[in-house]
Design a protein around this motif. Sequence first.
Motif, mmCIF file in Angstrom:
data_model
loop_
_atom_site.group_PDB
_atom_site.id
_atom_site.type_symbol
_atom_site.label_atom_id
_atom_site.label_comp_id
_atom_site.label_asym_id
_atom_site.label_seq_id
_atom_site.Cartn_x
_atom_site.Cartn_y
_atom_site.Cartn_z
ATOM 1 N N ALA A 1 0.825 -1.207 0.000
ATOM 2 C CA ALA A 1 0.000 0.000 0.000
ATOM 3 C C ALA A 1 0.863 1.263 0.000
ATOM 4 O O ALA A 1 0.577 2.223 -0.723
ATOM 5 C CB ALA A 1 -0.927 -0.005 1.217
ATOM 6 N N ILE A 2 1.919 1.271 0.807
ATOM 7 C CA ILE A 2 2.802 2.440 0.859
ATOM 8 C C ILE A 2 3.518 2.626 -0.469
ATOM 9 O O ILE A 2 3.639 3.757 -0.975
ATOM 10 C CB ILE A 2 3.822 2.288 2.004
ATOM 11 C CG1 ILE A 2 3.120 2.332 3.359
ATOM 12 C CG2 ILE A 2 4.876 3.392 1.930
ATOM 13 C CD1 ILE A 2 4.034 2.029 4.533
ATOM 14 N N ALA A 3 4.011 1.526 -1.058
ATOM 15 C CA ALA A 3 4.717 1.623 -2.337
ATOM 16 C C ALA A 3 3.819 2.237 -3.407
ATOM 17 O O ALA A 3 4.257 3.101 -4.189
ATOM 18 C CB ALA A 3 5.208 0.241 -2.771
ATOM 19 N N ARG A 4 2.562 1.829 -3.460
ATOM 20 C CA ARG A 4 1.622 2.399 -4.430
ATOM 21 C C ARG A 4 1.385 3.878 -4.146
ATOM 22 O O ARG A 4 1.366 4.706 -5.062
ATOM 23 C CB ARG A 4 0.295 1.650 -4.380
ATOM 24 C CG ARG A 4 0.346 0.218 -4.865
ATOM 25 C CD ARG A 4 -1.055 -0.381 -4.830
ATOM 26 N NE ARG A 4 -1.053 -1.806 -5.115
ATOM 27 C CZ ARG A 4 -2.143 -2.561 -5.115
ATOM 28 N NH1 ARG A 4 -3.329 -2.009 -4.856
ATOM 29 N NH2 ARG A 4 -2.064 -3.853 -5.373
ATOM 30 N N HIS A 5 1.200 4.203 -2.865
ATOM 31 C CA HIS A 5 0.872 5.581 -2.498
ATOM 32 C C HIS A 5 2.005 6.541 -2.829
ATOM 33 O O HIS A 5 1.788 7.586 -3.451
ATOM 34 C CB HIS A 5 0.544 5.650 -1.002
ATOM 35 C CG HIS A 5 0.365 7.051 -0.495
ATOM 36 N ND1 HIS A 5 -0.725 7.822 -0.835
ATOM 37 C CD2 HIS A 5 1.147 7.825 0.314
ATOM 38 C CE1 HIS A 5 -0.617 9.017 -0.261
ATOM 39 N NE2 HIS A 5 0.513 9.029 0.443
ATOM 40 N N ILE A 6 3.236 6.232 -2.415
ATOM 41 C CA ILE A 6 4.323 7.179 -2.641
ATOM 42 C C ILE A 6 4.779 7.164 -4.101
ATOM 43 O O ILE A 6 5.324 8.160 -4.591
ATOM 44 C CB ILE A 6 5.514 6.904 -1.693
ATOM 45 C CG1 ILE A 6 6.089 5.507 -1.878
ATOM 46 C CG2 ILE A 6 5.096 7.129 -0.259
ATOM 47 C CD1 ILE A 6 7.275 5.211 -0.968
ATOM 48 N N GLY A 7 4.539 6.070 -4.818
ATOM 49 C CA GLY A 7 4.808 6.071 -6.244
ATOM 50 C C GLY A 7 3.858 7.005 -6.969
ATOM 51 O O GLY A 7 4.249 7.753 -7.874
ATOM 52 N N PHE A 8 2.591 6.998 -6.554
ATOM 53 C CA PHE A 8 1.566 7.836 -7.171
ATOM 54 C C PHE A 8 1.727 9.305 -6.773
ATOM 55 O O PHE A 8 1.672 10.203 -7.619
ATOM 56 C CB PHE A 8 0.187 7.326 -6.758
ATOM 57 C CG PHE A 8 -0.958 8.219 -7.164
ATOM 58 C CD1 PHE A 8 -1.449 8.193 -8.460
ATOM 59 C CD2 PHE A 8 -1.532 9.087 -6.250
ATOM 60 C CE1 PHE A 8 -2.498 9.014 -8.841
ATOM 61 C CE2 PHE A 8 -2.586 9.910 -6.616
ATOM 62 C CZ PHE A 8 -3.071 9.880 -7.919
ATOM 63 N N SER A 9 1.943 9.561 -5.484
ATOM 64 C CA SER A 9 1.917 10.934 -4.987
ATOM 65 C C SER A 9 3.263 11.640 -5.024
ATOM 66 O O SER A 9 3.327 12.861 -5.129
ATOM 67 C CB SER A 9 1.375 10.970 -3.557
ATOM 68 O OG SER A 9 2.233 10.262 -2.676
ATOM 69 N N SER B 1 7.449 -3.184 -2.921
ATOM 70 C CA SER B 1 7.228 -3.495 -1.512
ATOM 71 C C SER B 1 8.469 -4.084 -0.854
ATOM 72 O O SER B 1 8.691 -3.886 0.347
ATOM 73 C CB SER B 1 6.043 -4.449 -1.364
ATOM 74 O OG SER B 1 6.296 -5.666 -2.046
ATOM 75 N N ASP B 2 9.311 -4.762 -1.631
ATOM 76 C CA ASP B 2 10.516 -5.369 -1.062
ATOM 77 C C ASP B 2 11.569 -4.332 -0.681
ATOM 78 O O ASP B 2 12.506 -4.642 0.057
ATOM 79 C CB ASP B 2 11.135 -6.363 -2.040
ATOM 80 C CG ASP B 2 10.272 -7.602 -2.229
ATOM 81 O OD1 ASP B 2 9.419 -7.852 -1.349
ATOM 82 O OD2 ASP B 2 10.446 -8.296 -3.244
ATOM 83 N N ASP B 3 11.434 -3.114 -1.188
ATOM 84 C CA ASP B 3 12.393 -2.051 -0.873
ATOM 85 C C ASP B 3 12.043 -1.327 0.423
ATOM 86 O O ASP B 3 12.835 -0.507 0.906
ATOM 87 C CB ASP B 3 12.426 -1.012 -1.998
ATOM 88 C CG ASP B 3 12.778 -1.624 -3.338
ATOM 89 O OD1 ASP B 3 13.748 -2.397 -3.376
ATOM 90 O OD2 ASP B 3 12.080 -1.336 -4.325
ATOM 91 N N LEU B 4 10.875 -1.613 0.989
ATOM 92 C CA LEU B 4 10.347 -0.835 2.109
ATOM 93 C C LEU B 4 10.552 -1.518 3.452
ATOM 94 O O LEU B 4 10.430 -2.737 3.571
ATOM 95 C CB LEU B 4 8.853 -0.599 1.920
ATOM 96 C CG LEU B 4 8.460 0.590 1.031
ATOM 97 C CD1 LEU B 4 7.081 0.381 0.447
ATOM 98 C CD2 LEU B 4 8.496 1.878 1.843
ATOM 99 N N LEU B 5 10.837 -0.701 4.455
ATOM 100 C CA LEU B 5 10.803 -1.129 5.856
ATOM 101 C C LEU B 5 9.810 -0.240 6.582
ATOM 102 O O LEU B 5 9.862 0.986 6.463
ATOM 103 C CB LEU B 5 12.170 -0.973 6.531
ATOM 104 C CG LEU B 5 13.146 -2.157 6.486
ATOM 105 C CD1 LEU B 5 13.740 -2.278 5.094
ATOM 106 C CD2 LEU B 5 14.249 -1.952 7.516
ATOM 107 N N VAL B 6 8.891 -0.853 7.307
ATOM 108 C CA VAL B 6 7.956 -0.099 8.140
ATOM 109 C C VAL B 6 8.634 0.180 9.475
ATOM 110 O O VAL B 6 9.216 -0.718 10.087
ATOM 111 C CB VAL B 6 6.651 -0.896 8.351
ATOM 112 C CG1 VAL B 6 5.700 -0.135 9.279
ATOM 113 C CG2 VAL B 6 5.978 -1.161 7.006
#
Length: 478
Positions: free
Chosen positions: A164-172, A179-184
Amino acid sequence: MELHITLKGTRDLAKQITEQLRDAITQGKLAAGTRLPPTRLLAEQLGVSRKTVADAYAHLTYDNLLVGRVGAGTFVNPHVPPVALPLQDNELAGAGVIRHWRDAFMSMHHPTHTLRYDYLGGATGKHQFPHDEWRRCVLFALRQGAQSRGLYGQAEGLPMLREAIARHIGFSRGVRCGSDDLLVTNGAQQALDLVARVLVEPGCTVAVEDPGYPPARLLFAAQGARVVGVPVDDQGLQVALIPDGTRLIYVTPAHQFPLGMPMSLERRLALLERARELGAIIIEDDYDCEFRYEGRPTDCLQSLDRHGLVAYVGTFSKTLLPELRLGYLVAPPGLRKALLSAKQLTDCHTATLTQWAVAKFILDGYLLKHIRRCHAAYSSRREQLIERLEGDLAPWFERIHATAGFHLAILDKGGLDIPLLIELAKQVEVGLYPLAPFYYSATPRTGLLMGYGCIDTLDIPPSLDRLRELLQQLSPRA
């Protein structure tokens, strides 16, 4: 819950109870104000007569360790001094390290006062938060938790949230990641801490903006880095002044904190080239750039990176609530495994209940809807502030042009006693905050940081009226 008392033999039972209660009280095991069990109940638990317990209570009451309240019971005296005082920090073996951490964060605190009109920077108003939508997402999270095995989660975060975060920051924001690049993380601050843990060694050089974000600078210094403040101008960080040997560079290119100007494209490209020459990692803190009011959106620094040098840090503290403590880190390829190990060792993983709720909040479109709603409110407040700063407040202040976020930096045109103004403003229920604390080695510019995220739109005119009256008293100008 039973009171822990152990009796040996059958002699001096009252004395044994008295001494164990005395030790428990003076050593802090029984906290001040704690209610003790009734004598009958404690006697039954210990297998002694009620008189034995009553004698022990009476003796401790005579010594002012216990107090009786008619109809309420027997309580530990709230004013009992400890028998042994704890060692002071300078008496401990780790005194130097303790002092280092204690002094580093003396200035780090969040205001606790509640003024009627508060221009606190970086804060949002809870009255704008979409509680109904959030409640539905929390219920979804509870259902997911009920269906899980109840084991530890993934250190990098739930797959649903990372996607969800990957989609959001890619769009905005145009961030290039999967998603594999992200750490929460637990807020942006933990993301900064993780990068510092895997890169910073005592004595290594870290470059930060000056003025800049104090928690980042203090964090790097706490890890033993030699922190160098690099001045900023109207195009952002002055790249040519980054010293040789720099290992880590911290910047806020989209909305420089605290002054507010964006970093120019020319300066961004120069920064990436300088980082490549140094082999340095750049932390891009993109803290509040969902809220843009002028011009075309600019690409984030990470989207321009072709060498895997930018660690992109974001947070939900500005778009949702700081108390959620949820952020994220887009890791450069060379740091991914090291950052994941650091995350596992630091706290294992971020709370899964919050992750499920935020993932649902994003995927159901509630986040974008909330951002649009907040954008409208912030835009109105910003326009009111600018109108007054260019109108009746213009004799005293000039604003630094900023196109995003929800704060403005305003500079004194000369002669104002800013600390006095801030104290006088408190007396009329207006919260103002100085720019000076954000400077490190550069000469501070006199002015204020005016946050408009948590002040109500209707409160801006009366609060600025009060500010104008104070300014006229302190420094009358035509």
